[in-house]
Write an enzyme that holds these catalytic residues in place. Sequence first.
Site, PDB file in Angstrom:
ATOM      1  N   ARG A  43       0.823  -1.214   0.000  1.00  0.00           N
ATOM      2  CA  ARG A  43       0.000   0.000   0.000  1.00  0.00           C
ATOM      3  C   ARG A  43       0.855   1.261   0.000  1.00  0.00           C
ATOM      4  O   ARG A  43       0.442   2.294  -0.541  1.00  0.00           O
ATOM      5  CB  ARG A  43      -0.940  -0.013   1.206  1.00  0.00           C
ATOM      6  CG  ARG A  43      -2.095  -0.991   1.023  1.00  0.00           C
ATOM      7  CD  ARG A  43      -3.012  -1.034   2.221  1.00  0.00           C
ATOM      8  NE  ARG A  43      -4.201  -1.822   1.943  1.00  0.00           N
ATOM      9  CZ  ARG A  43      -5.104  -2.186   2.846  1.00  0.00           C
ATOM     10  NH1 ARG A  43      -4.942  -1.812   4.109  1.00  0.00           N
ATOM     11  NH2 ARG A  43      -6.157  -2.897   2.506  1.00  0.00           N
ATOM     12  N   LYS A 220     -15.655 -16.039   6.379  1.00  0.00           N
ATOM     13  CA  LYS A 220     -17.062 -16.013   6.744  1.00  0.00           C
ATOM     14  C   LYS A 220     -17.993 -15.709   5.572  1.00  0.00           C
ATOM     15  O   LYS A 220     -17.761 -14.777   4.813  1.00  0.00           O
ATOM     16  CB  LYS A 220     -17.302 -14.979   7.842  1.00  0.00           C
ATOM     17  CG  LYS A 220     -16.597 -15.301   9.165  1.00  0.00           C
ATOM     18  CD  LYS A 220     -16.908 -14.246  10.205  1.00  0.00           C
ATOM     19  CE  LYS A 220     -16.243 -14.572  11.537  1.00  0.00           C
ATOM     20  NZ  LYS A 220     -16.542 -13.539  12.563  1.00  0.00           N
ATOM     21  N   GLY A 394     -12.428  -4.083   1.220  1.00  0.00           N
ATOM     22  CA  GLY A 394     -13.775  -3.715   1.635  1.00  0.00           C
ATOM     23  C   GLY A 394     -14.436  -2.751   0.683  1.00  0.00           C
ATOM     24  O   GLY A 394     -15.621  -2.869   0.347  1.00  0.00           O
TER      25      GLY A 394
END
Length: 413
Positions: A43, A220, A394
């Site tokens: 990043r 998940k 995200g």
Amino acid sequence: MTIKSLDQLLSEGVSGRRVLVRADLNVPFVKGSDPAQIADDGRIRAVLPTIVALREAGARVVVMSHLGRPKGAPDPAFTLQPVADRLGELLGADRTSGSSPEGSSAIAFATDTVGESAQAAVAGLADGQVALLENLRFNAGETSKDAAERGAFADQLAAFGDAYVDDAFGAVHRKHASVYDVPARLPHYAGGLVLREVEVLRTLTGDPARPYVVVLGGSKVSDKLAVIEALLPKVDRLLIGGGMCFTFLKAQGHEVGASLLQDEMVGTCRELLERADGKILLPSDVVVADKFAADAATRTVSATEIPAGWLGLDIGPASVAEFADALSGAKTVFWNGPMGVFELAPFAAGTRGVAEAITKVDGLTVVGGGDSAAAVRALGIDESGFGHISTGGGASLEFLEGKDLPGIEALEQ
């Protein structure tokens, strides 16, 4: 609406002007390292072109970012000081505290966000120099849901700049002061990283070349449910690995041993499988272990015959071959989430195999940031084999879900 670009700002002239750059320097660290050691500087490298372009044009560059999730107050565990050191190395400069002397190429690291150190660091910048503010989330105003509190912090940050550049795609889904409120107070522009991300993701949500194959992993189902529901009508195949595959296997009526399982999501997965009309491909075999450790006893078993007490930690070789076959004819691929616990050597083969299969696709291939991007670098896979590696896991998912991203909205206004 259109978004002004960094190139437009540069064409207007930035010499002698202070430019606030919102970067995403939220890098992972090696667990337990002392002093703190950055595990993946991807990043930091990603925002370098923007910082270098501004510096070479004579701007006084003020970089700001968050790191982790401190609770709105200074916390030594989340200081950006190691990031400042690495940024300085990459820019060919050494970090200094406070102001930088005129003519020096040093990076000024402020030990606070808007206090005396930050004010001194910014005031001391000469043309072509760079300052990095301390972790924005050390100030409660950055993440506050109260618009007035957030705005007050944004006022203080905006006072450090004459223009604002957002090159932190990984944060554009957050309605935070540095992302949403500061651009309302300054002439604002998007860095090349943000513009490229938006361009690629709009291709995926528009009319992508077909066949369009999506690969999802991670732990998940609940984390990926919204994107599965958004993508399922649009894709030709949806390949599911990682820990989330065991909830789907349970939904098919199979026992999954001690593998990660979200019992509350089994019914939802059953409904998704019924609606998918054969689009969803699950692993046919998995690598199981008797414990979660690199030295665990392991074996490869059918995904429908996981032994009691054993836990699945990777997809097996047959699954890798089947996934690779599904990817072989694709013209568009989006991948988000590892296929197994790639950080442990015995469970890295699934992620490696799928990643290598994606690099062979003749078409647009997008790695959806987060753990997937980290896996590419950790496993030594040539990044040039992918069309685009996102810096915002995200944010990428929320874009594909069709959500409005506050940081993008702010740049459009």
